[in-house]
Scaffold this active site. Structure first.
Site, PDB file in Angstrom:
ATOM      1  CB  SER A  67       0.063 -68.062 -48.771  1.00 54.78           C
ATOM      2  OG  SER A  67       0.028 -66.678 -49.091  1.00 54.78           O
ATOM      3  CG  HIS A  72      12.905 -58.895 -45.856  1.00 49.76           C
ATOM      4  ND1 HIS A  72      13.049 -58.905 -47.227  1.00 49.76           N
ATOM      5  CD2 HIS A  72      11.574 -58.991 -45.618  1.00 49.76           C
ATOM      6  CE1 HIS A  72      11.852 -58.984 -47.785  1.00 49.76           C
ATOM      7  NE2 HIS A  72      10.941 -59.042 -46.831  1.00 49.76           N
ATOM      8  CB  CYS A  87      -4.573 -69.916 -48.251  1.00 44.30           C
ATOM      9  SG  CYS A  87      -3.804 -68.559 -49.126  1.00 44.30           S
TER      10      CYS A  87
END
Length: 120
Positions: A67, A72, A87
Site C-alpha cells: 500500500s 507532509h 494491506c
C-alpha cells in the site's frame, strides 16, 4: 480468511510535534530512514514521489506493493502528518503498521498530537 472476517488492512494516521526542525526539512534523510524501515519490515517499494517546498518542508509518498507511506511536514509549526497503510492480502499486517509508525515516532523524537486507526 472468509469474506465475513476479511479486513483489507489497518490505516494509521498521526500528527506529530517535532522539536528538531532539521528532520522536518531534510527529505533526503527521511528517504534514507524510510528505506531502512522498508528493509526491516520486508516491505516492497514500487514508487516514490518527493516534493520539497520553498520553506524547506516536504511531501513524500512511498507507494508499496502492500500500500503506502505518506508524510507532509510543516517546520513553521514543528509538525508533520504521517499516513501508513498496509494491506492484509495474505496476513494481518496491523502489528506491522503500528511498529512502522512507532519507528517513525522514535526517528523524529516526536510527541503524538493526533492518533487515528482505521480498520478498513
Amino acid at each position: 480468511m472468509n469474506s465475513n472476517s476479511y479486513s483489507p488492512g489497518l490505516h494509521k494516521l498521526v500528527t506529530l510535534q517535532v522539536d528538531d526542525i532539521n528532520k522536518l526539512t531534510n527529505s533526503k534523510q527521511f528517504i534514507v530512514f524510510t528505506d531502512a524501515i522498508l528493509e526491516k519490515f520486508d516491505l516492497e517499494k514500487v514508487g516514490l514521489v518527493t516534493h520539497d517546498f520553498d520553506n524547506d518542508s516536504f511531501t513524500i509518498a512511498v507507494c508499496l506493493k502492500e500500500s503506502h507511506i505518506c508524510i507532509h511536514t510543516w517546520p513553521e509549526f514543528q509538525q508533520l502528518t504521517l499516513d501508513v497503510y498496509l494491506c492484509n492480502y495474505l496476513q494481518d499486517n496491523s502489528a506491522k503498521v503500528r511498529a512502522v509508525v512507532n519507528d517513525y515516532i522514535d526517528y523524529f523524537s516526536a510527541v503524538i498530537i493526533k492518533d487515528f486507526e482505521i480498520n478498513r
